[in-house]
Design an enzyme around this catalytic site. Structure first.
Site, PDB file in Angstrom:
ATOM      1  N   GLU A  61     -11.289  -0.167  -3.853  1.00  0.00           N
ATOM      2  CA  GLU A  61     -10.764   0.175  -2.748  1.00  0.00           C
ATOM      3  C   GLU A  61      -9.383   0.930  -3.166  1.00  0.00           C
ATOM      4  O   GLU A  61      -9.348   1.419  -4.622  1.00  0.00           O
ATOM      5  CB  GLU A  61      -9.742  -0.771  -1.752  1.00  0.00           C
ATOM      6  CG  GLU A  61      -9.178  -1.844  -2.681  1.00  0.00           C
ATOM      7  CD  GLU A  61      -8.368  -3.574  -1.405  1.00  0.00           C
ATOM      8  OE1 GLU A  61      -8.840  -3.353  -0.430  1.00  0.00           O
ATOM      9  OE2 GLU A  61      -7.543  -3.871  -2.353  1.00  0.00           O
TER      10      GLU A  61
ATOM     11  N   ASP B 201       1.002  -1.166  -0.010  1.00  0.00           N
ATOM     12  CA  ASP B 201       0.011  -0.145  -0.047  1.00  0.00           C
ATOM     13  C   ASP B 201       1.027   1.668  -0.147  1.00  0.00           C
ATOM     14  O   ASP B 201       0.980   2.422   0.584  1.00  0.00           O
ATOM     15  CB  ASP B 201      -1.124   0.025   1.391  1.00  0.00           C
ATOM     16  CG  ASP B 201      -1.617  -1.074   1.235  1.00  0.00           C
ATOM     17  OD1 ASP B 201      -2.668  -1.745   0.474  1.00  0.00           O
ATOM     18  OD2 ASP B 201      -1.923  -1.706   2.572  1.00  0.00           O
TER      19      ASP B 201
HETATM   20  O1  FUB Z   1      -3.245  -3.930   3.947  1.00  0.00           O
HETATM   21  C1  FUB Z   1      -4.845  -3.831   3.620  1.00  0.00           C
HETATM   22  C2  FUB Z   1      -5.735  -3.531   2.722  1.00  0.00           C
HETATM   23  O2  FUB Z   1      -5.129  -4.662   1.748  1.00  0.00           O
HETATM   24  C3  FUB Z   1      -5.625  -1.502   2.292  1.00  0.00           C
HETATM   25  O3  FUB Z   1      -6.101  -1.040   2.591  1.00  0.00           O
HETATM   26  C4  FUB Z   1      -6.489  -2.397   0.555  1.00  0.00           C
HETATM   27  O4  FUB Z   1      -6.334  -1.175  -0.247  1.00  0.00           O
HETATM   28  C5  FUB Z   1      -5.347  -3.622   0.610  1.00  0.00           C
HETATM   29  O5  FUB Z   1      -4.544  -3.230   0.031  1.00  0.00           O
END
Ligand code: FUB
Length: 328
Positions: free
Chosen positions: A226, A19
């Site tokens: 996301e 991330d």
């Molecule tokens: O790293 C945890 C979660 O996985 C993140 O918040 C999402 O975007 C995905 O990468």
């Protein structure tokens, strides 16, 4: 000491990272990643495998210089309102202060977004005692616009709980919209001048096809899942995000930071591992994509590694699709 990074290779190998939110602060590249934990706990669609407990900050003077790991800059134990899962963070600079925005579950198991501050981009960061009032879900990304106004973008489905907030309150049993209904969009809120609260209530961002119609929830190649990121190029706002189940990074553009955005295309084709999450940053006269995959762990979804590669625009402002595993 880590070596100078190579494109499409792990930025660091001594810890698992994911991330990446990259920024240029004080003339250097700073990367704010999640710090993945190596554990044997449960793995599921709720994201229990992403059990992160702290943040590190990475920096590099340029792409020829070694990476510096500034060590632990914030730990779960120091955040009064948070109970677990420090997920994807972002950082911003304003008013002489560096702000780290991060999601975590509160003591009721609901994802919220918090802020921590530091006089240095390398931290350590001191958390505010409470999460941002009115915040929910995950993956904050902050744009400080050229006019000084700041916007926070956030939201993620499934483990990120976005679908549970469709009516403005947390509904634990709520699911995604029907396949032919408009997909859920990320949320955006202008930030207050001190960057510690929402200036206005979050709004849902509309993402439309070129035909002007909302992208449907069942259109998994294009719908928002996301990991939002907004950058500006030639007067256009570019909203990029992960499609989740189809594992792509895609983008849409707008003349307004609050949207609506029009879908344009794919930035990155699928990587090794389930999640993909990114940031886009300009350094000197080039643009770069920072992203992650699971190559460092041989494909274990919660043991990821941050990478970078150059990003190119076409003459018409569209972004050239990137293959994460180019044959050289
Ligand atoms: O790293 C945890 C979660 O996985 C993140 O918040 C999402 O975007 C995905 O990468």
């Amino acid at each position: 000491m880590n070596q100078a990074p190579k494109p499409n290779q792990p930025l660091v190998t001594h810890i698992f990272t994911a991330d990446p939110s990259a920024h240029v602060f004080e003339g250097k590249i700073y990367v704010y990643p999640s710090h993945d934990l190596d554990h044997d706990g449960p793995s599921n669609d709720n994201g229990d495998q992403y059990a992160m407990e702290d943040y590190h900050v990475l920096s590099l003077d340029n792409f020829e210089s070694p990476i510096v790991d500034h060590g632990q800059v914030l730990h779960l134990n120091d955040i009064p309102w948070a109970s677990k899962q420090l997920w994807a963070p972002d950082a911003a600079f304003k008013n002489g202060t560096y702000y780290l925005f991060f999601p975590a579950r509160d003591h009721d198991g609901i994802f919220r977004i918090g802020v921590a501050t530091s006089p240095s981009p390398a931290g350590p960061f001191t958390p505010e005692p409470n999460y941002i009032e009115g915040s929910f879900s995950i993956d904050p990304a902050v744009l400080v616009d050229e006019d000084g106004k700041s916007y926070i973008y956030f939201g993620g489905l499934w483990g990120g709980q976005l679908e549970k907030w469709q009516n403005g309150v947390f509904e634990p049993d709520a699911g995604e919209p029907a396949a032919d209904a408009p997909a859920l969009g990320p949320r955006v809120a202008p930030l207050s001048e001190d960057m510690l609260s929402f200036q206005d209530a979050p709004q849902e961002i509309a993402i439309l096809g070129e035909d002007g119609k909302p992208i449907a929830a069942g259109d998994e190649d294009r719908r928002y899942f996301e990991g939002p990121w907004v950058h500006k190029h030639n007067g256009w706002y570019y909203l990029s995000y992960s499609t989740g189940t189809t594992h792509k990074l895609v983008y849409a553009v707008s003349r307004n930071p609050m949207g609506p955005y029009t879908f344009k295309g794919t930035i990155l084709t699928p990587v090794i591992g389930w999640t993909t999450h990114h940031s886009i940053v300009r350094f000197e006269d080039k643009w770069y994509l920072f992203y992650h995959d699971c190559s460092l762990s041989g494909g274990v979804n919660h043991k990821r590694c941050v990478k970078y590669t150059e990003l190119h625009y076409n003459e018409d402002g569209t972004i050239r699709t990137i293959d994460p595993y180019p044959q050289t």
